[in-house]
Design a protein around this motif. Structure first.
Motif, PDB file in Angstrom:
ATOM      1  N   SER A  12      19.547   0.663 -47.099  1.00 49.97           N
ATOM      2  CA  SER A  12      18.190   0.691 -46.915  1.00 49.97           C
ATOM      3  C   SER A  12      17.837  -0.802 -47.053  1.00 49.97           C
ATOM      4  CB  SER A  12      17.365   1.549 -47.907  1.00 49.97           C
ATOM      5  OG  SER A  12      18.018   2.964 -47.919  1.00 49.97           O
ATOM      6  N   ASP A  13      17.816  -1.505 -46.191  1.00 47.88           N
ATOM      7  CA  ASP A  13      17.600  -2.939 -45.961  1.00 47.88           C
ATOM      8  C   ASP A  13      16.702  -3.520 -44.850  1.00 47.88           C
ATOM      9  OD1 ASP A  13      19.072  -2.823 -43.935  1.00 47.88           O
ATOM     10  OD2 ASP A  13      20.584  -4.341 -44.558  1.00 47.88           O
ATOM     11  N   ASN A  14      15.785  -2.270 -44.219  1.00 49.52           N
ATOM     12  CA  ASN A  14      15.006  -2.459 -43.031  1.00 49.52           C
ATOM     13  C   ASN A  14      15.697  -2.784 -41.736  1.00 49.52           C
ATOM     14  OD1 ASN A  14      12.537  -2.335 -44.648  1.00 49.52           O
ATOM     15  ND2 ASN A  14      12.521  -4.132 -45.336  1.00 49.52           N
ATOM     16  N   SER A  15      17.040  -2.693 -41.909  1.00 52.54           N
ATOM     17  CA  SER A  15      17.758  -2.759 -40.575  1.00 52.54           C
ATOM     18  C   SER A  15      18.814  -1.690 -40.430  1.00 52.54           C
ATOM     19  CB  SER A  15      18.783  -4.302 -40.907  1.00 52.54           C
ATOM     20  OG  SER A  15      17.848  -5.389 -40.569  1.00 52.54           O
ATOM     21  N   SER A  69      14.363  -9.615 -39.877  1.00 50.46           N
ATOM     22  CA  SER A  69      15.143  -8.593 -40.653  1.00 50.46           C
ATOM     23  C   SER A  69      14.228  -7.668 -41.519  1.00 50.46           C
ATOM     24  CB  SER A  69      16.065  -9.543 -41.507  1.00 50.46           C
ATOM     25  OG  SER A  69      15.599  -9.945 -42.519  1.00 50.46           O
ATOM     26  N   GLU A  70      12.819  -7.748 -41.572  1.00 53.13           N
ATOM     27  CA  GLU A  70      12.010  -7.067 -42.233  1.00 53.13           C
ATOM     28  C   GLU A  70      11.598  -5.846 -41.420  1.00 53.13           C
ATOM     29  OE1 GLU A  70      11.442  -6.959 -46.082  1.00 53.13           O
ATOM     30  OE2 GLU A  70      13.129  -8.353 -45.534  1.00 53.13           O
ATOM     31  N   LYS A  71      11.476  -6.014 -40.330  1.00 53.33           N
ATOM     32  CA  LYS A  71      10.996  -4.917 -39.191  1.00 53.33           C
ATOM     33  C   LYS A  71      11.923  -3.899 -38.855  1.00 53.33           C
ATOM     34  CE  LYS A  71       7.239  -7.472 -39.114  1.00 53.33           C
ATOM     35  NZ  LYS A  71       6.616  -7.511 -40.851  1.00 53.33           N
ATOM     36  N   TRP A  72      11.352  -2.777 -38.882  1.00 53.26           N
ATOM     37  CA  TRP A  72      12.277  -1.383 -38.559  1.00 53.26           C
ATOM     38  C   TRP A  72      12.560  -1.333 -37.094  1.00 53.26           C
ATOM     39  CZ3 TRP A  72      10.097   2.961 -41.901  1.00 53.26           C
ATOM     40  CH2 TRP A  72      10.419   2.716 -43.232  1.00 53.26           C
ATOM     41  N   HIS A 120      14.720   6.444 -42.627  1.00 49.65           N
ATOM     42  CA  HIS A 120      16.066   5.740 -42.598  1.00 49.65           C
ATOM     43  C   HIS A 120      16.941   6.350 -41.755  1.00 49.65           C
ATOM     44  CE1 HIS A 120      19.188   3.746 -44.698  1.00 49.65           C
ATOM     45  NE2 HIS A 120      19.924   4.848 -44.680  1.00 49.65           N
TER      46      HIS A 120
END
Length: 198
Positions: A12-15, A69-72, A120
């Motif tokens: 679960s790291d936004n990617s 990298s913070e964007k979904w 997720h």
């Protein structure tokens, strides 16, 4: 066909969308930076198709946004990645038990599967038995003449329905939160803005 459909957990790291796609396509859970680049390059190369109306933001702004990298990711990115790999991507939604199929209109000959819990994405794979190492996973399935992938499709849907029964999803329209600053309770994805005290 022997085996079970297994949910392969992606960090679960936004990617998670990109790494889940990387896993089912290439057995690699660290593809996010590369796949974000692929999406940005695709979008910037066709500003007519990928217009502000389609993307929800100007083309250039979207490209910067998706590289963060913070964007979904979501439907737009899955559609682009299905075309990039030349395979259908089936994304099963636990909350609705619906399956959205990306790349279907291109009639690709293979399909991969993801599962989504509202926040997720994880990967789905055919495993020879429960607890088998991931190197034995089958993640790419031939699409038959009837446009299904055969019995594995039913096994995947059963897994999704079981996760639904266990309420293993986040209802982003109805979840409740309490603001740690003002203690106001909110429902869904509302935003609270706090003005500085004067």
């Amino acid at each position: 066909m022997e085996g079970i459909v297994a949910r392969r957990v992606i960090p679960s790291d936004n990617s998670c969308l990109f790494n889940a796609v990387g896993y089912v396509m290439d057995h690699d859970k660290n593809k996010a930076p590369e796949l974000r680049q692929v999406i940005a390059a695709t979008v910037v190369s066709d500003p007519i198709k990928y217009s502000e109306a389609f993307l929800g933001k100007p083309n250039e702004e979207y490209c910067s946004w998706i590289l963060d990298s913070e964007k979904w990711g979501g439907a737009i990115e899955l559609s682009i990645l299905a075309d990039y790999y030349g395979r259908e991507i089936a994304a099963y939604d636990i909350q609705t038990t619906r399956c959205d199929l990306y790349g279907q209109e291109k009639k690709y000959s293979e399909r991969v599967m993801l599962i989504y819990d509202g926040l997720h994405y994880d990967a789905l794979a055919m495993s020879p038995f429960d607890g088998a190492p991931e190197e034995f996973d089958q993640t790419i399935f031939p699409v038959r003449l009837d446009r299904t992938i055969g019995p594995v499709e039913g096994l995947a849907l059963n897994l999704v329905k079981e996760q639904h029964r266990k309420r293993s999803f986040t209802d982003t329209a109805r979840f409740t939160l309490r603001c740690g600053v003002c203690q106001i309770g909110v429902v869904g994805q509302k935003v609270i803005s706090h003005s500085p005290e004067l």
